[in-house]
Design an enzyme around this catalytic site. Structure first.
Site, PDB file in Angstrom:
ATOM      1  N   GLU A 187       0.821  -1.205   0.000  1.00 16.71           N
ATOM      2  CA  GLU A 187       0.000   0.000   0.000  1.00 16.71           C
ATOM      3  C   GLU A 187       0.859   1.261   0.000  1.00 16.71           C
ATOM      4  O   GLU A 187       0.534   2.245  -0.671  1.00 16.71           O
ATOM      5  CB  GLU A 187      -0.938  -0.002   1.210  1.00 16.71           C
ATOM      6  CG  GLU A 187      -2.067  -1.013   1.110  1.00 16.71           C
ATOM      7  CD  GLU A 187      -3.026  -0.727  -0.034  1.00 16.71           C
ATOM      8  OE1 GLU A 187      -3.058   0.407  -0.534  1.00 16.71           O
ATOM      9  OE2 GLU A 187      -3.740  -1.662  -0.442  1.00 16.71           O
ATOM     10  N   TYR A 233      -6.317   6.252   4.847  1.00 20.26           N
ATOM     11  CA  TYR A 233      -6.483   5.287   3.760  1.00 20.26           C
ATOM     12  C   TYR A 233      -5.657   4.033   4.012  1.00 20.26           C
ATOM     13  O   TYR A 233      -6.173   2.911   3.949  1.00 20.26           O
ATOM     14  CB  TYR A 233      -6.102   5.890   2.404  1.00 20.26           C
ATOM     15  CG  TYR A 233      -5.904   4.787   1.387  1.00 20.26           C
ATOM     16  CD1 TYR A 233      -7.001   4.169   0.804  1.00 20.26           C
ATOM     17  CD2 TYR A 233      -4.621   4.299   1.097  1.00 20.26           C
ATOM     18  CE1 TYR A 233      -6.836   3.103  -0.073  1.00 20.26           C
ATOM     19  CE2 TYR A 233      -4.452   3.237   0.228  1.00 20.26           C
ATOM     20  CZ  TYR A 233      -5.562   2.639  -0.343  1.00 20.26           C
ATOM     21  OH  TYR A 233      -5.400   1.575  -1.189  1.00 20.26           O
ATOM     22  N   ASP A 238      -9.838   5.404  -1.919  1.00 19.26           N
ATOM     23  CA  ASP A 238      -8.730   6.077  -2.600  1.00 19.26           C
ATOM     24  C   ASP A 238      -9.301   6.903  -3.751  1.00 19.26           C
ATOM     25  O   ASP A 238     -10.529   7.052  -3.892  1.00 19.26           O
ATOM     26  CB  ASP A 238      -7.683   5.067  -3.075  1.00 19.26           C
ATOM     27  CG  ASP A 238      -8.181   4.189  -4.227  1.00 19.26           C
ATOM     28  OD1 ASP A 238      -9.385   4.232  -4.554  1.00 19.26           O
ATOM     29  OD2 ASP A 238      -7.354   3.453  -4.805  1.00 19.26           O
TER      30      ASP A 238
END
Length: 298
Positions: free
Chosen positions: A44, A127, A145
């Site tokens: 990520e 996030y 996102d």
């Protein structure tokens, strides 16, 4: 006229997307069932503003080299900057190492499942925390996102582009998710995949969209964006490019580098000096006592 609304809980949109994802998803290594939360966290961070095709080989190398937070925490900053290679935004490499150190010291080398605990780690925002909790720990979290925000803007609100990020984005996404927890987890990655592959920013592939029949933007006749056209970010000649050139010289060097060697990386002396100063300020470069430059030792 259809104005867009959040569908009721019985609406099948979430389930339709989960079923579509089972057929259309890309086979990415960090999505496989045996991927642990640490590997998800690394992916990520790497994927922030960086295409999958560039991330995958570097992610594989990192996971082979540093398969646990403790392994990365033991590495030097110079090692992680070199291993980051050409991914861009190299401060992310240092933040990942700082996160690994925090995980080792605070959590016994285990990535926590709690969103608040994840957000307390260095460089981990809302996030990333929700993505790790969802994709790494299997929690049914809404994960938002840029791609997801664009899908929701079109599907639910009938807008060509997403408005600036807001707290209601999480509510919108959660309202679309299936009730079943396992399918809700799959939905979070499915809606992200839809935005990456089909509901793209330019020239969306609406004919291939599994929920086109419920899309408020389509039903409204594809109204254009109200705001000015988005400016395309250029890379050539920017400070980002210069910083990358300077780091390339230091990555390739076996020891500290004198200033004249860095001068060869970029002709514009003022821009080169400004970028070198910013690299020093960011902790990506250190200056030795004799005035040479090197990647940080630790």
């Amino acid at each position: 006229m259809y104005k867009g609304r959040l569908p009721p809980p019985s609406d099948p949109i979430g389930d339709v997307l989960v079923d579509w994802f089972a057929r259309a998803a890309r086979d990415l290594p960090w999505r496989r069932p045996d991927t642990d939360p640490w590997a998800v966290l690394v992916s990520e961070v790497m994927l922030q503003q960086t295409p999958v095709v560039r991330v995958e080989p570097v992610w594989r190398e990192w996971m082979d080299r540093w398969p646990t937070p403790a392994a990365l925490a033991a590495a030097s900053p110079a090692e992680v900057i070199r291993a980051w290679g050409k991914l861009g935004y190299p401060r992310r490499a240092l933040r990942l190492r700082e996160t690994a150190v925090a995980l080792t010291e605070r959590h016994g080398g285990v990535v926590p499942a709690d969103v608040a605990a994840l957000e307390a780690l260095p460089g981990i925002g809302t996030y990333t925390a929700r993505a790790v909790a969802c994709f790494g720990h299997g929690q049914p979290q809404p994960v938002v996102d840029t791609n997801v925000r664009r899908v929701v803007a079109r599907l639910v609100h009938g807008r060509a582009e997403a408005a600036p990020a807001r707290a209601a984005d999480l509510i919108d996404v959660a309202a679309l998710a299936p009730d079943d927890p396992e399918r809700a987890v799959r939905f979070s990655v499915a809606v992200m995949e839809l935005g990456a592959l089909v509901c793209v920013a330019r020239m969306p592939r609406c004919a291939a969209c599994p929920v086109r029949g419920d899309c408020a933007w389509r039903l409204a006749g594809y109204p254009a964006s109200d705001g000015p056209p988005r400016r395309v970010q250029k890379f050539a000649g920017t400070d980002r490019q210069v910083r990358g050139r300077l780091l390339d010289v230091l990555r390739a060097a076996e020891g500290p580098v004198a200033a004249p060697q860095l001068d060869e990386a970029w002709d514009d002396a003022a821009q080169r000096s400004r970028c070198l100063d910013s690299l020093l300020a960011d902790g990506l470069v250190e200056q030795t006592a004799d005035g040479r430059f090197t990647l940080p030792a630790g």
